[in-house]
Design a protein around this motif. Structure first.
Motif, PDB file in Angstrom:
ATOM      1  N   VAL A   1       0.843  -1.206   0.000  1.00 15.68           N
ATOM      2  CA  VAL A   1       0.000   0.000   0.000  1.00 15.68           C
ATOM      3  C   VAL A   1       0.874   1.250   0.000  1.00 15.68           C
ATOM      4  O   VAL A   1       0.597   2.208  -0.729  1.00 15.68           O
ATOM      5  CB  VAL A   1      -0.964  -0.003   1.212  1.00 15.68           C
ATOM      6  CG1 VAL A   1      -1.661   1.341   1.356  1.00 15.68           C
ATOM      7  CG2 VAL A   1      -1.988  -1.113   1.075  1.00 15.68           C
ATOM      8  N   SER A   2       1.928   1.255   0.780  1.00 14.30           N
ATOM      9  CA  SER A   2       2.842   2.411   0.790  1.00 14.30           C
ATOM     10  C   SER A   2       3.435   2.646  -0.589  1.00 14.30           C
ATOM     11  O   SER A   2       3.563   3.785  -1.033  1.00 14.30           O
ATOM     12  CB  SER A   2       3.960   2.196   1.820  1.00 14.30           C
ATOM     13  OG  SER A   2       3.433   2.174   3.118  1.00 14.30           O
TER      14      SER A   2
ATOM     15  N   PHE B   1      -9.794  10.252   6.351  1.00 13.82           N
ATOM     16  CA  PHE B   1     -10.712   9.642   5.401  1.00 13.82           C
ATOM     17  C   PHE B   1     -12.147   9.886   5.824  1.00 13.82           C
ATOM     18  O   PHE B   1     -12.439  10.162   6.984  1.00 13.82           O
ATOM     19  CB  PHE B   1     -10.446   8.137   5.269  1.00 13.82           C
ATOM     20  CG  PHE B   1     -10.683   7.354   6.532  1.00 13.82           C
ATOM     21  CD1 PHE B   1     -11.914   6.754   6.778  1.00 13.82           C
ATOM     22  CD2 PHE B   1      -9.687   7.217   7.484  1.00 13.82           C
ATOM     23  CE1 PHE B   1     -12.136   6.026   7.942  1.00 13.82           C
ATOM     24  CE2 PHE B   1      -9.901   6.500   8.652  1.00 13.82           C
ATOM     25  CZ  PHE B   1     -11.126   5.902   8.879  1.00 13.82           C
ATOM     26  N   VAL B   2     -13.033   9.786   4.849  1.00 24.54           N
ATOM     27  CA  VAL B   2     -14.470   9.833   5.092  1.00 24.54           C
ATOM     28  C   VAL B   2     -14.987   8.428   4.833  1.00 24.54           C
ATOM     29  O   VAL B   2     -14.660   7.826   3.810  1.00 24.54           O
ATOM     30  CB  VAL B   2     -15.164  10.850   4.150  1.00 24.54           C
ATOM     31  CG1 VAL B   2     -16.669  10.784   4.310  1.00 24.54           C
ATOM     32  CG2 VAL B   2     -14.629  12.251   4.403  1.00 24.54           C
ATOM     33  N   GLU B   3     -15.781   7.918   5.773  1.00 26.58           N
ATOM     34  CA  GLU B   3     -16.300   6.561   5.637  1.00 26.58           C
ATOM     35  C   GLU B   3     -17.812   6.585   5.540  1.00 26.58           C
ATOM     36  O   GLU B   3     -18.469   7.345   6.252  1.00 26.58           O
ATOM     37  CB  GLU B   3     -15.867   5.708   6.822  1.00 26.58           C
ATOM     38  CG  GLU B   3     -16.309   4.262   6.700  1.00 26.58           C
ATOM     39  CD  GLU B   3     -15.704   3.399   7.779  1.00 26.58           C
ATOM     40  OE1 GLU B   3     -14.680   2.757   7.475  1.00 26.58           O
ATOM     41  OE2 GLU B   3     -16.246   3.373   8.899  1.00 26.58           O
ATOM     42  N   GLN B   4     -18.329   5.735   4.652  1.00 28.52           N
ATOM     43  CA  GLN B   4     -19.768   5.588   4.490  1.00 28.52           C
ATOM     44  C   GLN B   4     -20.093   4.122   4.248  1.00 28.52           C
ATOM     45  O   GLN B   4     -19.215   3.336   3.897  1.00 28.52           O
ATOM     46  CB  GLN B   4     -20.269   6.439   3.327  1.00 28.52           C
ATOM     47  CG  GLN B   4     -20.096   7.928   3.572  1.00 28.52           C
ATOM     48  CD  GLN B   4     -20.623   8.756   2.415  1.00 28.52           C
ATOM     49  OE1 GLN B   4     -20.161   8.613   1.295  1.00 28.52           O
ATOM     50  NE2 GLN B   4     -21.589   9.604   2.713  1.00 28.52           N
TER      51      GLN B   4
ATOM     52  N   LYS C   1      -6.308   0.505   9.878  1.00 35.31           N
ATOM     53  CA  LYS C   1      -4.963   0.544  10.458  1.00 35.31           C
ATOM     54  C   LYS C   1      -3.993   1.259   9.520  1.00 35.31           C
ATOM     55  O   LYS C   1      -3.154   2.054   9.957  1.00 35.31           O
ATOM     56  CB  LYS C   1      -4.487  -0.881  10.751  1.00 35.31           C
ATOM     57  CG  LYS C   1      -3.173  -0.951  11.474  1.00 35.31           C
ATOM     58  CD  LYS C   1      -2.819  -2.395  11.823  1.00 35.31           C
ATOM     59  CE  LYS C   1      -1.487  -2.475  12.508  1.00 35.31           C
ATOM     60  NZ  LYS C   1      -1.128  -3.872  12.799  1.00 35.31           N
ATOM     61  N   VAL C   2      -4.102   0.989   8.214  1.00 43.23           N
ATOM     62  CA  VAL C   2      -3.255   1.684   7.224  1.00 43.23           C
ATOM     63  C   VAL C   2      -3.489   3.185   7.310  1.00 43.23           C
ATOM     64  O   VAL C   2      -2.536   3.967   7.355  1.00 43.23           O
ATOM     65  CB  VAL C   2      -3.531   1.169   5.793  1.00 43.23           C
ATOM     66  CG1 VAL C   2      -2.939   2.108   4.739  1.00 43.23           C
ATOM     67  CG2 VAL C   2      -2.993  -0.240   5.615  1.00 43.23           C
ATOM     68  N   TYR C   3      -4.747   3.603   7.322  1.00 40.23           N
ATOM     69  CA  TYR C   3      -5.052   5.041   7.372  1.00 40.23           C
ATOM     70  C   TYR C   3      -4.461   5.666   8.627  1.00 40.23           C
ATOM     71  O   TYR C   3      -3.891   6.761   8.591  1.00 40.23           O
ATOM     72  CB  TYR C   3      -6.563   5.287   7.332  1.00 40.23           C
ATOM     73  CG  TYR C   3      -7.272   4.676   6.151  1.00 40.23           C
ATOM     74  CD1 TYR C   3      -6.688   4.594   4.901  1.00 40.23           C
ATOM     75  CD2 TYR C   3      -8.554   4.153   6.294  1.00 40.23           C
ATOM     76  CE1 TYR C   3      -7.343   4.018   3.827  1.00 40.23           C
ATOM     77  CE2 TYR C   3      -9.231   3.581   5.226  1.00 40.23           C
ATOM     78  CZ  TYR C   3      -8.612   3.512   3.999  1.00 40.23           C
ATOM     79  OH  TYR C   3      -9.270   2.943   2.943  1.00 40.23           O
ATOM     80  N   GLN C   4      -4.574   4.967   9.748  1.00 40.96           N
ATOM     81  CA  GLN C   4      -4.033   5.497  11.003  1.00 40.96           C
ATOM     82  C   GLN C   4      -2.507   5.606  10.920  1.00 40.96           C
ATOM     83  O   GLN C   4      -1.944   6.641  11.258  1.00 40.96           O
ATOM     84  CB  GLN C   4      -4.435   4.590  12.160  1.00 40.96           C
ATOM     85  CG  GLN C   4      -3.894   5.058  13.493  1.00 40.96           C
ATOM     86  CD  GLN C   4      -4.196   4.080  14.613  1.00 40.96           C
ATOM     87  OE1 GLN C   4      -4.444   2.897  14.372  1.00 40.96           O
ATOM     88  NE2 GLN C   4      -4.166   4.567  15.833  1.00 40.96           N
TER      89      GLN C   4
ATOM     90  N   GLN D   1     -14.256   3.966   2.061  1.00 41.68           N
ATOM     91  CA  GLN D   1     -13.549   5.167   2.500  1.00 41.68           C
ATOM     92  C   GLN D   1     -13.081   5.953   1.271  1.00 41.68           C
ATOM     93  O   GLN D   1     -12.706   5.356   0.262  1.00 41.68           O
ATOM     94  CB  GLN D   1     -12.323   4.812   3.354  1.00 41.68           C
ATOM     95  CG  GLN D   1     -12.621   3.980   4.583  1.00 41.68           C
ATOM     96  CD  GLN D   1     -12.682   2.491   4.300  1.00 41.68           C
ATOM     97  OE1 GLN D   1     -11.946   1.977   3.457  1.00 41.68           O
ATOM     98  NE2 GLN D   1     -13.547   1.794   5.005  1.00 41.68           N
ATOM     99  N   THR D   2     -13.131   7.254   1.405  1.00 39.46           N
ATOM    100  CA  THR D   2     -12.570   8.142   0.395  1.00 39.46           C
ATOM    101  C   THR D   2     -11.535   9.026   1.092  1.00 39.46           C
ATOM    102  O   THR D   2     -11.698   9.386   2.266  1.00 39.46           O
ATOM    103  CB  THR D   2     -13.648   9.000  -0.300  1.00 39.46           C
ATOM    104  OG1 THR D   2     -14.388   9.709   0.688  1.00 39.46           O
ATOM    105  CG2 THR D   2     -14.574   8.139  -1.128  1.00 39.46           C
TER     106      THR D   2
END
Length: 162
Positions: free
Chosen positions: A105-106, A142-145, A133-136, A157-158
């Motif tokens: 991902v990185s 991020f925005v989650e829906q 965990k990646v986002y953190q 997530q966007t």
């Protein structure tokens, strides 16, 4: 551990097809929408589009010269609201829990700036927790829906990578 992404050409499509069957087998734990075919494999019905249409880029994840998984990234015309969609992301079992997915991902984010969309089946809590965990760890806001896509409950997530 050396992790890098290798763009997949049509000459290696059978390798990707085999990995896709394993990936879909894993996903079948979380959905009734995936069934094994008569030949004993799980099939991605739009597999041929990967090399026939612009906007679809497949990569192998390579770890110390060994095949470890794949990722499929979509761009326009398959997405209009964001620049990139990480559509499919798969790590082979021997490489799980060793930082390979995070390193991949990185690598994706380092070479693909822009706005992103990533979704997970709500029942696949392993994937949901992985991405959060990646986002953190990456400091990504991020925005989650949640929504229903093709009859399946998903969370997505966007966010933007600059």
């Amino acid at each position: 551990m050396n992790v890098f992404l290798e763009k997949i050409g049509p000459d290696k499509k059978e390798i990707l097809r085999n990995l896709y069957s394993l990936y879909l087998h894993d996903l079948s734990n979380y959905t009734k929408g995936l069934q094994i075919s008569e030949d004993g494999s799980f099939e991605f019905d739009s597999f041929s589009l990967i090399w026939e249409k612009d906007g679809v880029t497949p990569y192998f994840m390579i770890v110390d010269e060994k095949l470890a998984g794949f990722v499929l990234i979509l761009e326009a015309p398959f997405t209009t609201k964001v620049d990139k969609v990480i559509n499919d992301f798969f790590i082979l079992n021997p490489f799980r829990g060793k930082g390979v997915a995070k390193a991949a991902v990185s690598e994706i984010f380092a070479h693909n700036k822009g706005s992103y969309y990533i979704s997970q089946l709500i029942k696949n809590q392993t994937a949901v927790h992985f991405w959060k965990k990646v986002y953190q760890q990456e400091g990504i806001a991020f925005v989650e829906q949640s929504e229903v896509q093709d009859g399946e409950e998903v969370v997505y997530q966007t966010f933007v990578i600059r």
